[in-house]
Design an enzyme around this catalytic site. Structure first.
Site, PDB file in Angstrom:
ATOM      1  N   TYR A 147       1.076  -1.168  -0.073  1.00 52.26           N
ATOM      2  CA  TYR A 147      -0.112  -0.046   0.032  1.00 52.26           C
ATOM      3  C   TYR A 147       0.895   1.031  -0.025  1.00 52.26           C
ATOM      4  CZ  TYR A 147      -3.862  -3.077   1.127  1.00 52.26           C
ATOM      5  OH  TYR A 147      -4.834  -4.184   1.098  1.00 52.26           O
ATOM      6  N   ASN A 156     -13.020  -0.805  -4.955  1.00 54.79           N
ATOM      7  CA  ASN A 156     -13.000  -1.262  -6.252  1.00 54.79           C
ATOM      8  C   ASN A 156     -14.161  -2.101  -6.582  1.00 54.79           C
ATOM      9  OD1 ASN A 156     -12.148  -2.231  -8.830  1.00 54.79           O
ATOM     10  ND2 ASN A 156     -10.469  -3.412  -7.827  1.00 54.79           N
ATOM     11  N   CYS A 204      -6.797  -5.240  -7.450  1.00 56.47           N
ATOM     12  CA  CYS A 204      -6.376  -4.676  -6.091  1.00 56.47           C
ATOM     13  C   CYS A 204      -5.909  -5.840  -5.155  1.00 56.47           C
ATOM     14  CB  CYS A 204      -7.717  -3.942  -5.454  1.00 56.47           C
ATOM     15  SG  CYS A 204      -9.161  -5.022  -5.602  1.00 56.47           S
ATOM     16  N   HIS A 205      -6.060  -6.952  -5.929  1.00 55.89           N
ATOM     17  CA  HIS A 205      -5.327  -8.194  -5.149  1.00 55.89           C
ATOM     18  C   HIS A 205      -3.964  -8.326  -5.125  1.00 55.89           C
ATOM     19  CE1 HIS A 205      -5.742  -9.316  -9.317  1.00 55.89           C
ATOM     20  NE2 HIS A 205      -4.924 -10.288  -8.954  1.00 55.89           N
ATOM     21  N   GLU A 244      -0.986 -16.367 -10.151  1.00 57.04           N
ATOM     22  CA  GLU A 244      -0.207 -15.278 -11.136  1.00 57.04           C
ATOM     23  C   GLU A 244       1.066 -15.507 -10.940  1.00 57.04           C
ATOM     24  OE1 GLU A 244      -1.408 -11.245 -10.503  1.00 57.04           O
ATOM     25  OE2 GLU A 244      -3.346 -11.568 -11.106  1.00 57.04           O
TER      26      GLU A 244
END
Length: 177
Positions: free
Chosen positions: A111, A134, A142-143, A169
């Site tokens: 963040y 979001n 946002c993850h 990912e």
């Protein structure tokens, strides 16, 4: 915030490796991407969040294209999603969301790093708040934002789902969810 007065939202739900996916679109673009175990819960959330909009379950080319793009990413077959969006936000939220879309697939930022990237290094909590607001999960990733201590932090659609998204990912989609 106002419940989407004047909006006409068409949506569909489909099963994905991460549970049910709801995708909502307007004539301008994707306005909602929600993840949960229950399609009914997702539909309730859409109607609650856009309580003043006209909402209907539908099919169509724009919905099919959006669903395919999002599911392909969830399955780990595409590192990017390029869809038109119809999101309402403050200027600050838009800056945060733009920064999130620049985080490469398979990587994370804290963040604090996002706050610094948008030129507001003291706005760490405001960045977290923008992530929480979001409405288009995965499309605005946002993850990919984590706490400074490396913990996953919160996620509207569940911390376990966030961990699975990040693992998928990092592994380039090679592992099944």
């Amino acid at each position: 915030r106002a419940g989407g007065p004047g909006m006409h939202i068409r949506y569909t739900t489909v099963a994905t490796p991460l549970g049910q996916l709801l995708v909502g679109v307007t004539d301008r673009g994707v306005c909602a991407v929600y993840l949960h175990e229950s399609a009914d819960t997702l539909e309730e959330a859409l109607r609650e969040e856009f309580c003043r909009a006209t909402i209907e379950r539908a099919d169509g080319d724009d919905l099919d294209r959006a669903v395919r793009a999002i599911v392909t990413q969830l399955e780990g077959h595409s590192p990017t999603i390029d869809l038109p969006l119809d999101v309402q936000a403050t200027a600050f939220q838009l800056r945060v969301w733009d920064a999130l879309r620049k985080i490469p697939y398979g990587e994370t930022r804290t963040y604090a790093e996002v706050a610094a990237a948008i030129g507001s290094p003291a706005a760490v909590r405001a960045v977290a708040s923008a992530c929480a607001r979001n409405r288009v999960a995965v499309v605005i990733p946002c993850h990919r934002v984590v706490r400074s201590d490396g913990a996953s932090g919160g996620y509207r659609w569940g911390e376990e789902r966030k961990r699975k998204l990040l693992a998928r990912e990092r592994d380039g989609g090679s592992k099944r969810m």
